[in-house]
Design a protein around this motif. Structure first.
Motif, mmCIF file in Angstrom:
data_model
loop_
_atom_site.group_PDB
_atom_site.id
_atom_site.type_symbol
_atom_site.label_atom_id
_atom_site.label_comp_id
_atom_site.label_asym_id
_atom_site.label_seq_id
_atom_site.Cartn_x
_atom_site.Cartn_y
_atom_site.Cartn_z
ATOM 1 N N ARG A 163 9.464 -0.795 1.786
ATOM 2 C CA ARG A 163 8.249 -0.148 1.311
ATOM 3 C C ARG A 163 7.118 -0.423 2.300
ATOM 4 O O ARG A 163 7.160 -1.398 3.061
ATOM 5 C CB ARG A 163 7.873 -0.657 -0.075
ATOM 6 C CG ARG A 163 7.512 -2.136 -0.128
ATOM 7 C CD ARG A 163 7.352 -2.618 -1.560
ATOM 8 N NE ARG A 163 6.985 -4.036 -1.606
ATOM 9 C CZ ARG A 163 7.021 -4.788 -2.700
ATOM 10 N NH1 ARG A 163 7.416 -4.253 -3.839
ATOM 11 N NH2 ARG A 163 6.665 -6.061 -2.659
ATOM 12 N N ASP A 175 2.982 -0.950 2.816
ATOM 13 C CA ASP A 175 1.660 -1.254 2.257
ATOM 14 C C ASP A 175 1.659 -1.277 0.732
ATOM 15 O O ASP A 175 0.772 -0.712 0.078
ATOM 16 C CB ASP A 175 0.623 -0.240 2.764
ATOM 17 C CG ASP A 175 0.369 -0.365 4.258
ATOM 18 O OD1 ASP A 175 0.627 -1.452 4.814
ATOM 19 O OD2 ASP A 175 -0.089 0.616 4.871
ATOM 20 N N ASP A 176 2.674 -1.932 0.145
ATOM 21 C CA ASP A 176 2.737 -2.132 -1.308
ATOM 22 C C ASP A 176 2.710 -0.824 -2.094
ATOM 23 O O ASP A 176 2.206 -0.772 -3.232
ATOM 24 C CB ASP A 176 1.595 -3.044 -1.787
ATOM 25 C CG ASP A 176 1.661 -4.422 -1.151
ATOM 26 O OD1 ASP A 176 2.749 -5.014 -1.156
ATOM 27 O OD2 ASP A 176 0.632 -4.895 -0.640
ATOM 28 N N GLU A 177 3.252 0.235 -1.500
ATOM 29 C CA GLU A 177 3.307 1.511 -2.220
ATOM 30 C C GLU A 177 4.182 1.378 -3.462
ATOM 31 O O GLU A 177 5.010 0.474 -3.575
ATOM 32 C CB GLU A 177 3.868 2.599 -1.310
ATOM 33 C CG GLU A 177 5.301 2.347 -0.844
ATOM 34 C CD GLU A 177 5.748 3.301 0.251
ATOM 35 O OE1 GLU A 177 5.072 4.329 0.466
ATOM 36 O OE2 GLU A 177 6.771 3.029 0.892
ATOM 37 N N GLU A 178 4.008 2.288 -4.409
ATOM 38 C CA GLU A 178 4.762 2.261 -5.655
ATOM 39 C C GLU A 178 6.202 2.711 -5.423
ATOM 40 O O GLU A 178 6.476 3.556 -4.564
ATOM 41 C CB GLU A 178 4.096 3.147 -6.700
ATOM 42 C CG GLU A 178 2.746 2.642 -7.168
ATOM 43 C CD GLU A 178 2.188 3.474 -8.301
ATOM 44 O OE1 GLU A 178 2.856 4.451 -8.712
ATOM 45 O OE2 GLU A 178 1.096 3.150 -8.792
ATOM 46 N N TRP A 211 12.648 1.787 -3.460
ATOM 47 C CA TRP A 211 11.625 2.383 -2.607
ATOM 48 C C TRP A 211 12.271 3.317 -1.594
ATOM 49 O O TRP A 211 12.864 4.310 -1.976
ATOM 50 C CB TRP A 211 10.794 1.284 -1.935
ATOM 51 C CG TRP A 211 9.729 0.738 -2.836
ATOM 52 C CD1 TRP A 211 8.394 1.037 -2.814
ATOM 53 C CD2 TRP A 211 9.890 -0.204 -3.911
ATOM 54 N NE1 TRP A 211 7.719 0.361 -3.803
ATOM 55 C CE2 TRP A 211 8.602 -0.410 -4.487
ATOM 56 C CE3 TRP A 211 10.966 -0.891 -4.460
ATOM 57 C CZ2 TRP A 211 8.389 -1.269 -5.562
ATOM 58 C CZ3 TRP A 211 10.757 -1.746 -5.533
ATOM 59 C CH2 TRP A 211 9.490 -1.926 -6.073
ATOM 60 N N ARG A 212 12.198 3.024 -0.321
ATOM 61 C CA ARG A 212 12.605 3.988 0.696
ATOM 62 C C ARG A 212 14.080 3.875 1.081
ATOM 63 O O ARG A 212 14.463 4.250 2.190
ATOM 64 C CB ARG A 212 11.697 3.860 1.925
ATOM 65 C CG ARG A 212 10.264 4.316 1.649
ATOM 66 C CD ARG A 212 9.367 4.174 2.863
ATOM 67 N NE ARG A 212 8.013 4.621 2.585
ATOM 68 C CZ ARG A 212 7.537 5.843 2.858
ATOM 69 N NH1 ARG A 212 8.326 6.736 3.434
ATOM 70 N NH2 ARG A 212 6.297 6.174 2.556
ATOM 71 N N PRO A 234 0.977 5.492 3.566
ATOM 72 C CA PRO A 234 -0.252 4.914 3.022
ATOM 73 C C PRO A 234 -1.205 4.506 4.151
ATOM 74 O O PRO A 234 -0.773 4.152 5.244
ATOM 75 C CB PRO A 234 0.249 3.673 2.261
ATOM 76 C CG PRO A 234 1.713 3.881 2.076
ATOM 77 C CD PRO A 234 2.161 4.695 3.242
ATOM 78 N N ASN A 235 -2.490 4.548 3.882
ATOM 79 C CA ASN A 235 -3.502 4.118 4.854
ATOM 80 C C ASN A 235 -3.253 4.727 6.236
ATOM 81 O O ASN A 235 -3.075 4.009 7.226
ATOM 82 C CB ASN A 235 -3.516 2.589 4.957
ATOM 83 C CG ASN A 235 -3.636 1.920 3.599
ATOM 84 O OD1 ASN A 235 -4.480 2.306 2.791
ATOM 85 N ND2 ASN A 235 -2.787 0.936 3.341
ATOM 86 N N HIS A 261 0.602 -1.698 9.629
ATOM 87 C CA HIS A 261 1.107 -1.516 8.268
ATOM 88 C C HIS A 261 2.038 -2.674 7.918
ATOM 89 O O HIS A 261 2.815 -3.134 8.754
ATOM 90 C CB HIS A 261 1.877 -0.195 8.139
ATOM 91 C CG HIS A 261 1.007 1.019 8.300
ATOM 92 N ND1 HIS A 261 0.232 1.516 7.281
ATOM 93 C CD2 HIS A 261 0.794 1.821 9.377
ATOM 94 C CE1 HIS A 261 -0.426 2.590 7.712
ATOM 95 N NE2 HIS A 261 -0.098 2.789 8.973
#
Length: 209
Positions: free
Chosen positions: A73, A75-78, A89-90, A146-147, A153
């Motif tokens: 994952r 940046d702490d994505e959901e 996650w991914r 993210p970001n 990252h």
């Protein structure tokens, strides 16, 4: 004379501040722990920063199992619920899965039982290496980065799939071939070099005023 002395003091102070700023930028914080992934046991895995917004993931496998797979994952994505009882996650297409020399389990050997151990963990290591470009991820589940303006990252990663070992767990309660399934972390750099930041040059206007 006094003016020359003051000018010399200001120049010396600027040099000291600049040197301190460079030292701060080039040295890791004191006591900062480096996460080298999981480097013990039959299934070892780790990630490194390649710069240019790319991360390299490695799985070193001493078993004959090819289903150990990295989930990760940014940046702490959901995460997402795919019906397996916990968020993932991914992980997905393309899978970052372990490799092993044949004959492999479960495809090429009989089922693993206490009486017939076809799942083994004493093989010579086989390395699987994957590079992920955070700005050009090719996957079946690929939410936006993210970001996106950030130059760095934070990547968390762990083994999410694969059997625990020979029909169960150790007395510690952890899967004997997988460690504790905890997240590990690497910081990926070079994603947006033009994003700026505080450098030594910013100190000089106030010193020379």
């Amino acid at each position: 004379m006094k003016s020359n002395i003051n000018r010399s003091v200001r120049i010396s102070a600027a040099a000291v501040v600049a040197a301190g700023a460079i030292l701060t930028l080039t040295q890791a914080p004191a006591g900062a722990a480096v996460d080298n992934g999981q480097r013990t046991g039959p299934v070892q895995f780790w990630a490194t920063d390649l710069g240019g917004c790319k991360a390299e993931f490695n799985i070193e496998n001493r078993t004959n199992v090819t289903t150990y797979t990295i989930d990760w994952r940014i940046d702490d994505e959901e995460g997402r619920d795919i019906g397996v009882g916990f968020d993932v996650w991914r992980t997905g297409t393309p899978n970052m899965a372990s490799k092993a020399a044949s004959p492999t389990w479960p495809d090429e050997v009989e089922p693993n039982t206490p009486e017939n151990r076809t799942m083994v963990s004493d093989r010579d290591p086989v390395l699987a290496t994957y590079v992920q470009d955070l700005k050009n991820i090719n996957a079946s589940w690929n939410p936006p980065l993210p970001n996106p303006e950030a130059n760095t990252h934070k990547i968390d990663y762990r083994i999410v799939l694969g059997p625990p070992g020979n029909n169960g767990e150790t007395e510690s309660g952890f899967p004997e071939w997988l460690g504790d399934r905890q997240w590990h972390t690497v910081t990926v750099t070079g994603c947006n070099p033009g994003s700026g930041g505080t450098g030594s040059a910013n100190f000089f206007p106030s010193l020379f005023g």
